[in-house]
Scaffold this motif. Structure first.
Motif, PDB file in Angstrom:
ATOM      1  N   SER A 140     -19.694  11.726  13.355  1.00 16.28           N
ATOM      2  CA  SER A 140     -19.826  13.242  14.094  1.00 16.28           C
ATOM      3  C   SER A 140     -19.793  12.578  15.463  1.00 16.28           C
ATOM      4  N   GLN A 141     -19.988  11.765  16.272  1.00 18.57           N
ATOM      5  CA  GLN A 141     -19.894  11.622  17.534  1.00 18.57           C
ATOM      6  C   GLN A 141     -18.387  11.255  17.870  1.00 18.57           C
ATOM      7  N   ALA A 142     -17.723  10.521  17.202  1.00 19.29           N
ATOM      8  CA  ALA A 142     -16.367  10.214  17.215  1.00 19.29           C
ATOM      9  C   ALA A 142     -15.460  11.664  17.107  1.00 19.29           C
ATOM     10  N   LEU A 143     -15.701  12.473  16.172  1.00 17.63           N
ATOM     11  CA  LEU A 143     -15.326  14.072  16.193  1.00 17.63           C
ATOM     12  C   LEU A 143     -15.755  14.899  17.296  1.00 17.63           C
ATOM     13  N   VAL A 144     -16.700  14.478  17.900  1.00 21.51           N
ATOM     14  CA  VAL A 144     -16.887  15.343  18.995  1.00 21.51           C
ATOM     15  C   VAL A 144     -16.221  14.967  20.447  1.00 21.51           C
ATOM     16  N   TRP A 145     -15.852  13.683  20.309  1.00 21.66           N
ATOM     17  CA  TRP A 145     -15.067  13.131  21.564  1.00 21.66           C
ATOM     18  C   TRP A 145     -13.744  13.526  21.340  1.00 21.66           C
ATOM     19  N   THR A 146     -13.203  13.539  19.964  1.00 22.34           N
ATOM     20  CA  THR A 146     -11.960  14.085  19.427  1.00 22.34           C
ATOM     21  C   THR A 146     -11.884  15.454  19.811  1.00 22.34           C
ATOM     22  N   ALA A 202     -11.193  15.725  23.818  1.00 15.72           N
ATOM     23  CA  ALA A 202      -9.706  15.314  24.032  1.00 15.72           C
ATOM     24  C   ALA A 202      -8.981  16.408  24.000  1.00 15.72           C
ATOM     25  N   LEU A 203      -8.991  17.328  22.737  1.00 16.07           N
ATOM     26  CA  LEU A 203      -8.205  18.430  22.417  1.00 16.07           C
ATOM     27  C   LEU A 203      -8.333  19.295  23.286  1.00 16.07           C
ATOM     28  N   ILE A 204      -9.617  19.656  23.934  1.00 18.86           N
ATOM     29  CA  ILE A 204      -9.865  20.497  24.961  1.00 18.86           C
ATOM     30  C   ILE A 204      -9.168  20.186  26.277  1.00 18.86           C
ATOM     31  N   GLN A 205      -9.352  19.135  26.737  1.00 19.14           N
ATOM     32  CA  GLN A 205      -8.736  18.502  27.934  1.00 19.14           C
ATOM     33  C   GLN A 205      -7.401  18.474  27.969  1.00 19.14           C
ATOM     34  N   PHE A 206      -6.619  18.158  27.070  1.00 17.92           N
ATOM     35  CA  PHE A 206      -5.267  18.386  26.716  1.00 17.92           C
ATOM     36  C   PHE A 206      -4.517  19.617  26.637  1.00 17.92           C
ATOM     37  N   THR A 207      -5.518  20.591  26.237  1.00 19.81           N
ATOM     38  CA  THR A 207      -4.955  21.905  26.216  1.00 19.81           C
ATOM     39  C   THR A 207      -5.164  22.527  27.412  1.00 19.81           C
ATOM     40  N   VAL A 208      -6.141  22.320  28.339  1.00 23.31           N
ATOM     41  CA  VAL A 208      -6.370  22.895  29.658  1.00 23.31           C
ATOM     42  C   VAL A 208      -5.411  22.418  30.562  1.00 23.31           C
ATOM     43  N   LEU A 209      -5.392  21.012  30.337  1.00 21.26           N
ATOM     44  CA  LEU A 209      -4.064  20.105  31.381  1.00 21.26           C
ATOM     45  C   LEU A 209      -2.741  20.775  30.993  1.00 21.26           C
ATOM     46  N   TYR A 210      -2.389  20.950  29.805  1.00 23.78           N
ATOM     47  CA  TYR A 210      -1.180  21.431  29.302  1.00 23.78           C
ATOM     48  C   TYR A 210      -0.856  22.869  29.891  1.00 23.78           C
ATOM     49  N   PHE A 211      -1.737  23.658  29.937  1.00 24.58           N
ATOM     50  CA  PHE A 211      -1.745  25.158  30.689  1.00 24.58           C
ATOM     51  C   PHE A 211      -1.522  25.056  32.117  1.00 24.58           C
ATOM     52  N   LEU A 212      -2.257  23.921  32.640  1.00 24.29           N
ATOM     53  CA  LEU A 212      -2.079  23.818  34.137  1.00 24.29           C
ATOM     54  C   LEU A 212      -0.688  23.211  34.615  1.00 24.29           C
ATOM     55  N   SER A 267     -11.962  10.556  27.970  1.00 24.88           N
ATOM     56  CA  SER A 267     -12.286  10.877  26.436  1.00 24.88           C
ATOM     57  C   SER A 267     -12.063   9.746  25.250  1.00 24.88           C
ATOM     58  N   GLY A 268     -11.068   9.015  25.738  1.00 28.99           N
ATOM     59  CA  GLY A 268     -10.728   7.869  24.653  1.00 28.99           C
ATOM     60  C   GLY A 268     -11.689   6.845  24.463  1.00 28.99           C
ATOM     61  N   GLU A 269     -12.517   6.490  25.301  1.00 24.96           N
ATOM     62  CA  GLU A 269     -13.754   5.650  25.008  1.00 24.96           C
ATOM     63  C   GLU A 269     -14.623   6.029  24.094  1.00 24.96           C
ATOM     64  N   GLY A 270     -14.871   7.365  24.429  1.00 24.46           N
ATOM     65  CA  GLY A 270     -15.819   8.304  23.518  1.00 24.46           C
ATOM     66  C   GLY A 270     -15.407   8.232  21.939  1.00 24.46           C
ATOM     67  N   ILE A 271     -14.193   8.397  21.731  1.00 25.70           N
ATOM     68  CA  ILE A 271     -13.617   8.316  20.439  1.00 25.70           C
ATOM     69  C   ILE A 271     -13.840   6.953  19.876  1.00 25.70           C
ATOM     70  N   PHE A 272     -13.443   5.999  20.509  1.00 25.15           N
ATOM     71  CA  PHE A 272     -13.294   4.705  19.821  1.00 25.15           C
ATOM     72  C   PHE A 272     -14.819   4.114  19.718  1.00 25.15           C
ATOM     73  N   HIS A 273     -15.541   4.401  20.614  1.00 24.22           N
ATOM     74  CA  HIS A 273     -16.920   4.007  20.726  1.00 24.22           C
ATOM     75  C   HIS A 273     -17.638   4.716  19.480  1.00 24.22           C
ATOM     76  N   GLY A 274     -17.355   5.932  19.255  1.00 23.66           N
ATOM     77  CA  GLY A 274     -17.841   6.514  17.988  1.00 23.66           C
ATOM     78  C   GLY A 274     -17.511   6.073  16.566  1.00 23.66           C
ATOM     79  N   ILE A 275     -16.377   5.847  16.618  1.00 25.67           N
ATOM     80  CA  ILE A 275     -15.773   5.136  15.315  1.00 25.67           C
ATOM     81  C   ILE A 275     -16.476   3.765  15.156  1.00 25.67           C
ATOM     82  N   ALA A 276     -16.439   3.127  16.192  1.00 23.85           N
ATOM     83  CA  ALA A 276     -16.957   1.502  16.111  1.00 23.85           C
ATOM     84  C   ALA A 276     -18.566   1.861  15.731  1.00 23.85           C
TER      85      ALA A 276
END
Length: 408
Positions: free
Chosen positions: A380-386, A389-399, A36-45
């Motif tokens: 918008s694309q940077a926010l999509v990838w943000t 990341a939030l979804i991924q970290f939430t699921v991984l925290y639950f696991l 997810s990190g690359e998507g966030i920074f590519h979106g901002i850039a």
């Protein structure tokens, strides 16, 4: 890869007993950029590029910076430019992600095997038998999972199936590194490492390729590419070469071995934790200097996984580990890294999820679509990838809280 690590810090709050928290955090930090990190920074850039009329190099996929950008914008564009692979020779941060994961797997393996052999006592033969059985099983599973990630189940015919894979390289490099570790003394393991790296250099430099000659380190003319075209089944990733090919797996074994040596060093009781962090730092600097010197004769190249690339990425892996180890396990600053720990303890699961099992981008648009539409369109694309990341970290925290982990 093995994930059972002994506790090295009295302040370690990880609920999984026997784990080195900094190693889990570093593994999660490594995974974050590709899930997810690359998507966030590519979106901002990308948004910055559109606002300032910047140009993206078609070959390198990097954005060309000019003086119209302010300091913060230059930082975001600079990070984005580091999150693409080099075209051939050279190095970016993105080139470190794969070897860093193999390096970490090597550290983990040393802890796991040492613990199993130590617990076995006089029953070393039985313990080794169990280790070999586990190694073979894990190697085969990872190779098959790698083929699944490459969409082998879609089955477009033998010739259109890519059998080489990222997970396959992890499996093979760690398998052979483990065999060397289990059957050789430390001195002989060092001989093996030197032999693998020097031998690969010699083969790539001196064995002629039909139609090209010897020492031609190009996608078409290198020995590694020729071996892949000759022996690797199915299709190659780059038509004439494959970055996870057969011959280039040899030096990748060295990457795993560097991790195993590091695991042995961290387990040692000869030095204090602070001293270990310092020695890791010094070792990393020395490896980087060795790589830069070797680069003059054997270029740093991820796609060929050159011996200089092994040393260079090994050096940066040591520097990152020394930093994480010092901050997290020596100084005890741990809360900041927990999201990375959640990701690091389920790294194979999140990798598989991102590569075909779950459409996180669709999920993000579904959950956060209203907020995304309220933001300026270029971002918008940077926010999509943000949101991803939030979804991924939430699921991984639950696991993580449930102690549900995919272990191989």
């Amino acid at each position: 890869m093995p994930n059972v690590l002994p506790n090295h810090s009295s302040t370690n709050k990880n609920p999984l007993s026997g784990r080195l928290l900094s190693l889990d955090a570093l593994r999660g930090f490594d995974m974050f950029w590709i899930v997810s990190g690359e998507g966030i920074f590519h979106g901002i850039a990308s948004a910055i590029m559109k606002q300032h009329g910047l140009v993206q190099n078609a070959e390198t996929e990097q954005i060309q910076v000019n003086d119209t950008l302010n300091g913060i914008e230059k930082i975001f564009v600079g990070i984005s430019n580091q999150l693409v692979h080099t075209v051939w020779n050279g190095f970016t941060f993105y080139d470190l992600i794969f070897p860093l994961f193999i390096f970490i797997a090597g550290v983990s393996m040393h802890y796991s095997f040492s613990n199993q052999l130590q617990k076995a006592g006089i029953n070393q033969a039985a313990a080794r038998k169990n280790i070999y059985r586990s190694l073979i099983k894990r190697t085969l599973i990872l190779i098959l999972l790698g083929m699944v990630v490459n969409r082998a189940l879609e089955w477009n015919g033998y010739a259109n199936t890519r059998f080489a894979s990222v997970l396959g390289r992890i499996a093979l490099s760690c398998f052979f590194a483990a065999l060397i570790y289990l059957n050789n003394s430390l001195r002989r393991q060092i001989y093996w490492l030197c032999g693998l790296l020097l031998g690969y250099w010699a083969m790539m430099s001196w064995i002629p390729v039909p139609g090209y000659g010897a020492g031609v380190l190009t996608p078409e003319g290198s020995l590694a590419s020729y071996i892949d075209r000759l022996l690797l089944p199915g299709r190659l990733y780059r038509v004439v070469t494959d970055p996870e090919g057969l011959l280039s797996t040899i030096p990748a074994i060295g990457t795993a071995m560097l991790g195993m040596f590091t695991g042995g060093f961290l387990r040692s009781e000869k030095w204090t934790a602070q001293n270990k962090a310092l020695r890791l730092l010094v070792a990393g600097i020395l490896l980087i200097l060795t790589a830069l010197l070797w680069n003059l004769a054997f270029p740093i190249n991820k796609k060929l996984w050159t011996s200089s690339f092994v040393c260079y990425t090994g050096g940066w892996s040591l520097l990152l580990l020394s930093l994480f180890y010092f901050i997290i396990d020596v100084c005890g600053y741990q809360k900041w890294c927990m999201p990375f720990v959640w990701m690091g303890t389920n790294s194979i699961l999140i990798y598989m999820a991102v590569h075909g099992l779950v459409n996180f981008e669709y999920s993000s648009r579904f959950l956060f679509g209203g907020l995304i539409k309220m933001a300026p369109a270029p971002y918008s694309q940077a926010l999509v990838w943000t949101g991803v990341a939030l979804i991924q970290f939430t699921v991984l925290y639950f696991l993580y809280r449930k102690k549900w982990f995919l272990k191989l």
